[in-house]
Design an enzyme around this catalytic site. Structure first.
Site, PDB file in Angstrom:
ATOM      1  N   TYR A 193      28.177 -96.936 -66.935  1.00 45.06           N
ATOM      2  CA  TYR A 193      27.683 -98.222 -67.413  1.00 45.06           C
ATOM      3  C   TYR A 193      28.503 -98.645 -68.625  1.00 45.06           C
ATOM      4  CZ  TYR A 193      24.631-102.157 -67.556  1.00 45.06           C
ATOM      5  OH  TYR A 193      24.177-103.449 -67.511  1.00 45.06           O
ATOM      6  N   LYS A 264      23.287-100.487 -62.845  1.00 46.36           N
ATOM      7  CA  LYS A 264      21.887-100.488 -63.283  1.00 46.36           C
ATOM      8  C   LYS A 264      21.027 -99.626 -62.364  1.00 46.36           C
ATOM      9  CE  LYS A 264      21.596-103.471 -66.826  1.00 46.36           C
ATOM     10  NZ  LYS A 264      20.911-103.278 -68.114  1.00 46.36           N
TER      11      LYS A 264
END
Length: 645
Positions: A193, A264
């Site tokens: 991420y 996510k």
């Protein structure tokens, strides 16, 4: 006998809960059988071409409607909600069958990321599933595989190379990917991420190898219901969707924003325990206004300017309607990286009809509020005693401001309008004041207070005298030395939160915040910074990462069967996160707990969110479990390899 060849089922809608390519779009009429039995590919019921043989027993000439759900045996395991074939912690020690439409075996099994174990297949499993000769003779443990992969990843000097290696692993061995991410979360979170995912999105067209989610473009208008049915998994519990218009602080990346939903949802599984088969990444492609992408030969999206207005609204409404029709009332839809004007409108429009959550507005607000609650340990008082100044008045800034005001209102028993008066926002045109009220966007209007106009941030700091400075501008290096030094002059312990992502867009670095405040700042950022040495003392900067909140928040919604998100659930999540700080953390100046404990943290947040949902009457899974935290832990996805029959 009827022979079902795998090739005849490719690219069809999958069996509910099934994890491979073999599937049936709709019930088939088979004449004249009255019963069907799928055989394991372990003996005489496998033809020379590798097809699965289904034995039929004819009892009459009437046709029989038989769906794939009738063929595949019902699960007898008991993990979390809809744990169809044993993915959760509660079923970790149970043997399972690697079902597709048949028992996965041989070369197909090694190419199935849901069931592949690589060299960890035991000798018995290699015999039972036709793997002899397809693997080297050695058998190694999953822990040794993790060690080997970490050694390989650490050889890469370029973060994007690590990202690509992790994505490749996710597509070949799902359990090893999540085992790796869970066991080394602090090291690998920046890889899968922010900040690395930002670069991955920018170069997504060049590194794209295989689809990892659903791409829904204007070309699919009128057919979105069918498009959703093309996804092989049917028991979807969480959807993360973006239209790519405002990716992190990088702007319009169009279709290449798919890296965000994929990243996510990886965190939903690794940090929150939502099983990967229940997650669906979606990108809505309505074009892009990014000229560089439109002229890039490797761009993978629609080559047109962004659709707006009615055309955009109609596509989004069709998507939202189709999601509800396909997956029901209780599927979590997380909006991600939409531009301000669409983000607020979508949340307002569908907040009363769908289970929607905007991570940029609500998730960011919840994690920042948790940090502020924890910071009170250093600065004293309550939130109502403090004055807040924001640089940035978009989704994140106004979302955080509103949740702070809501918390102050509830704790101090004062009207929300009164609580807002100590919260000030600066946008690109300066301090938001009442004289600008007619010209600003609707979501900024509650923050237009009486004051003379001020253009520069440092002047706003001098005039407002905030105790807390929060950056959500997406503009790097805007907390200048003058700004930080002024905050330090006004406060013994100034709270400075530079929240913009990725690292290059952070309003200031951790080193700058500590140095310019003479080591007195309480600092946190959106992207990670290394510990800072200043005058013989080590400071550990906090990371106000949404990943603290949304995985546990989503798990709480799922386990309780919640049908709508309420602001009180966000407050409950913030308070639950702040409670996880121990004395040892405060001694290091931390306002967020270490990520290495994230699964415990997520379970606590899930329990608090679920409890609030039951209290508000929004939960549908009854009766309420007596031990919600224990329930959350047992229903979390476990990446440990299963023993195959």
């Amino acid at each position: 006998m009827i022979s079902l060849s795998p090739s005849s089922f490719l690219n069809k809608t999958g069996v509910p809960g099934c994890s491979t390519h073999l599937s049936l779009r709709r019930p088939r009429t088979i004449t004249p059988p009255s019963s069907l039995r799928v055989f394991s590919a372990l003996g005489s019921n496998r033809d020379p071409n590798g097809s699965v043989l289904i034995e039929t027993t004819a009892t009459s000439s009437s046709s029989l409607e038989t769906s794939a759900a009738d063929i595949v045996p019902k699960s007898t395991v008991s993990g979390g909600v809809q744990d169809v074939y044993g993915e959760d912690a509660a079923t970790e020690d149970m043997p399972i069958t690697p079902w597709s439409l048949s028992v996965a075996s041989g070369y197909t099994l090694l190419r199935d990321p849901h069931h592949n174990k690589g060299l960890a297949f035991s000798h018995r499993e290699r015999d039972a599933h036709y793997l002899r000769g397809l693997l080297p003779p050695t058998v190694i443990s999953q822990d040794l595989q993790v060690k080997k992969m970490m050694h390989t990843l650490r050889q890469y000097q370029v973060p994007l190379q690590r990202y690509m290696a992790m994505m490749d692993l996710q597509e070949t061995n799902e359990r090893l990917f999540y085992k790796l991410l869970i066991d080394h979360v602090e090291e690998l979170l920046p890889v899968v991420y922010t900040p690395t995912v930002g670069e991955a999105c920018q170069k997504y067209g060049s590194i794209f190898l295989r689809p990892q989610g659903l791409f829904i473009s204007l070309k699919e208008k009128g057919k979105i219901h069918e498009v959703l049915r093309n996804w092989p998994e049917k028991n979807i519990q969480v959807i993360v969707v973006t239209d790519g218009e405002r990716i992190l602080g990088l702007g319009d990346l169009g279709c290449q924003g798919m890296g965000i939903p994929v990243g996510k949802l990886s965190l939903y599984t690794a940090l929150g325990g939502v099983r990967p088969s229940a997650c669906l990444p979606v990108t809505i492609d309505v074009g892009t206004n990014n000229e560089k992408l439109l002229n890039d030969e490797f761009y993978i999206g629609l080559r047109q300017r962004r659709a707006t207005g009615e055309e955009y609204s109609e596509l989004m409404h069709e998507f939202m309607t189709a999601v509800k029709q396909n997956y029901g009332e209780k599927v979590v839809i997380q909006f991600e990286d939409f531009a301000n004007h669409n983000a607020f409108d979508l949340l307002a429009k569908y907040g009363t009809t769908h289970l929607v959550f905007n991570d940029d507005i609500q998730g960011t607000a919840s994690v920042v509020l948790a940090g502020l609650i924890a910071a009170l340990r250093f600065v004293g008082g309550s939130l109502s005693n403090h004055r807040f100044l924001f640089l940035g008045a978009g989704e994140a800034g106004t979302g955080i401001a509103e949740l702070i005001a809501l918390e102050i209102s509830k704790k101090s028993h004062i009207p929300l309008e009164e609580a807002r008066k100590n919260i000030w926002l600066v946008d690109s045109k300066g301090l938001i004041v009442s004289s600008r009220k007619e010209s600003i966007q609707h979501f900024k209007k509650p923050w237009a207070h009486d004051h003379e106009p001020i253009r520069e941030l440092v002047d706003a700091v001098k005039a407002i005298k905030p105790t807390v400075l929060i950056g959500t501008s997406g503009a790097g290096q805007t907390f200048t030395q003058d700004v930080v030094e002024t905050m330090a002059e006004l406060n013994e312990k100034p709270i400075i939160l530079a929240l913009s992502n990725p690292t290059s867009q952070s309003e200031c670095t951790a080193e700058e915040a500590y140095k310019w405040s003479q080591g007195r700042a309480i600092f946190a950022s959106g992207s990670p910074f290394a510990p800072v040495e200043y005058e013989g003392k080590t400071f550990v900067p906090g990371q106000a990462n949404n990943a603290y909140i949304f995985p546990g928040f989503g798990l709480g919604l799922i386990m309780s069967g919640t049908i709508r998100v309420h602001d009180d659930m966000l407050l409950a999540a913030s308070e639950a996160l702040a409670e996880q700080l121990m004395e040892e953390h405060y001694e290091k100046g931390m306002i967020y707990p270490p990520f290495r404990n994230i699964r415990k943290i997520s379970a606590r947040i899930a329990a608090k969110v679920a409890a609030k949902a039951y209290e508000l009457g929004l939960a549908t899974r009854l009766p309420q479990p007596t031990e919600l935290e224990q329930c959350a832990e047992s229903s979390m996805y476990s990446p440990s390899y299963r023993s195959y029959r």
